[in-house]
Design a protein around this motif. Structure first.
Motif, PDB file in Angstrom:
ATOM      1  N   SER A 196     -13.366  -0.029  -6.180  1.00  0.00           N
ATOM      2  CA  SER A 196     -12.311   0.804  -6.765  1.00  0.00           C
ATOM      3  C   SER A 196     -11.321  -0.015  -7.586  1.00  0.00           C
ATOM      4  N   ILE A 227      -7.820   0.936  -4.307  1.00  0.00           N
ATOM      5  CA  ILE A 227      -7.714   1.763  -3.099  1.00  0.00           C
ATOM      6  C   ILE A 227      -8.481   1.068  -1.981  1.00  0.00           C
ATOM      7  N   GLN A 258      -0.888   0.261  -6.748  1.00  0.00           N
ATOM      8  CA  GLN A 258      -0.779   0.403  -8.194  1.00  0.00           C
ATOM      9  C   GLN A 258      -0.050  -0.803  -8.781  1.00  0.00           C
ATOM     10  N   VAL A 292       0.848  -1.189   0.000  1.00  0.00           N
ATOM     11  CA  VAL A 292       0.000   0.000   0.000  1.00  0.00           C
ATOM     12  C   VAL A 292       0.888   1.245   0.000  1.00  0.00           C
ATOM     13  N   SER A 312      -5.140  -0.837 -10.528  1.00  0.00           N
ATOM     14  CA  SER A 312      -5.275   0.184  -9.495  1.00  0.00           C
ATOM     15  C   SER A 312      -6.320  -0.270  -8.487  1.00  0.00           C
ATOM     16  N   ASP A 336     -12.708   1.243  -0.802  1.00  0.00           N
ATOM     17  CA  ASP A 336     -13.415   0.208  -1.548  1.00  0.00           C
ATOM     18  C   ASP A 336     -14.758  -0.094  -0.901  1.00  0.00           C
ATOM     19  N   SER A 350      -3.264   3.760  -1.883  1.00  0.00           N
ATOM     20  CA  SER A 350      -3.608   2.957  -3.058  1.00  0.00           C
ATOM     21  C   SER A 350      -2.569   1.863  -3.307  1.00  0.00           C
ATOM     22  N   ASP A 367      -0.420   7.171  -0.291  1.00  0.00           N
ATOM     23  CA  ASP A 367      -1.750   7.745  -0.523  1.00  0.00           C
ATOM     24  C   ASP A 367      -2.872   6.728  -0.311  1.00  0.00           C
TER      25      ASP A 367
END
Length: 202
Positions: free
Chosen positions: A103, A94, A58, A51, A92, A98, A56, A54
């Motif tokens: 997301s 988050i 990626q 993680v 992607s 979620d 998220s 921010d």
């Protein structure tokens, strides 16, 4: 004095031989399921990643990824289209936000042999798999008999966190070394006292 020094040394070494509490891994693993495709087809998968600051995850943060689409082809049986990390083109997620409107965004494709792809979330809505619209999932089947076979769903993927494993326990070999050090000091101390007792009676 030597005996006292040996005992002190053993006691000082003991904590060093016992491993500290295992540091929690920053990696998190999730599973996902997406239904709503025709003929009860289903997309399932798992991914592991770090993680970011921010909140998220990626594509570059992933250490593992797999997605499998099970297609019911009637008299031709069930076909499994599987995608792994090297097939991934976009990812992607988050975790902190979620929910029902997931997301999770995925685009994975295979170009060797019969082409195929799978899209989840925004990748599906924007047509990265060849079909666009009000969609949450698109699968381009890797089906040689019909290379233009797409299935779609409007249902978002359900993502679940896989609970972390318990912290590692001390290795038996390390605990054994600690016990051996303490036992050696104790035996040495007893021998020293016994020797001193004999010299006192002479």
């Amino acid at each position: 004095m030597r005996t006292k020094a040996a005992i002190i040394t053993a006691l000082l070494l003991a904590p060093a031989l016992i491993p500290g509490e295992a540091k929690a891994s920053t990696l998190k693993t999730f599973t996902f399921t997406q239904t709503g495709y025709p003929v009860n087809d289903i997309l399932t998968g798992t991914f592991t990643g770090t993680v970011e600051a921010d909140g998220s995850i990626q594509q570059a943060d992933l250490t593992g990824f797999t997605a499998s689409y099970a297609a019911n082809l009637g008299r031709f049986g069930i076909q499994m289209d599987t995608y792994t990390l090297p097939n991934l083109q976009l990812f992607s997620f988050i975790p902190s936000i979620d929910g029902p409107n997931s997301s999770l965004d995925i685009f994975a494709s295979v170009t060797s042999g019969p082409p195929g792809s799978v899209c989840v979330g925004a990748a599906a809505a924007f047509g990265l798999c060849g079909v666009s619209g009000n969609l949450a999932g698109v699968d381009h089947l890797r089906y040689p008999q019909n290379p233009f076979l797409w299935t779609t769903t409007t249902q978002f993927a359900l993502v679940q966190l896989v609970p972390a494993q318990p912290a590692a326990t001390p290795e038996p070999a390390t605990a054994g070394l600690c016990a051996l050090a303490l036992a050696s000091a104790f035996v040495w101390r007893r021998k020293r006292l016994a020797t001193r007792g004999k010299s006192d009676t002479l």
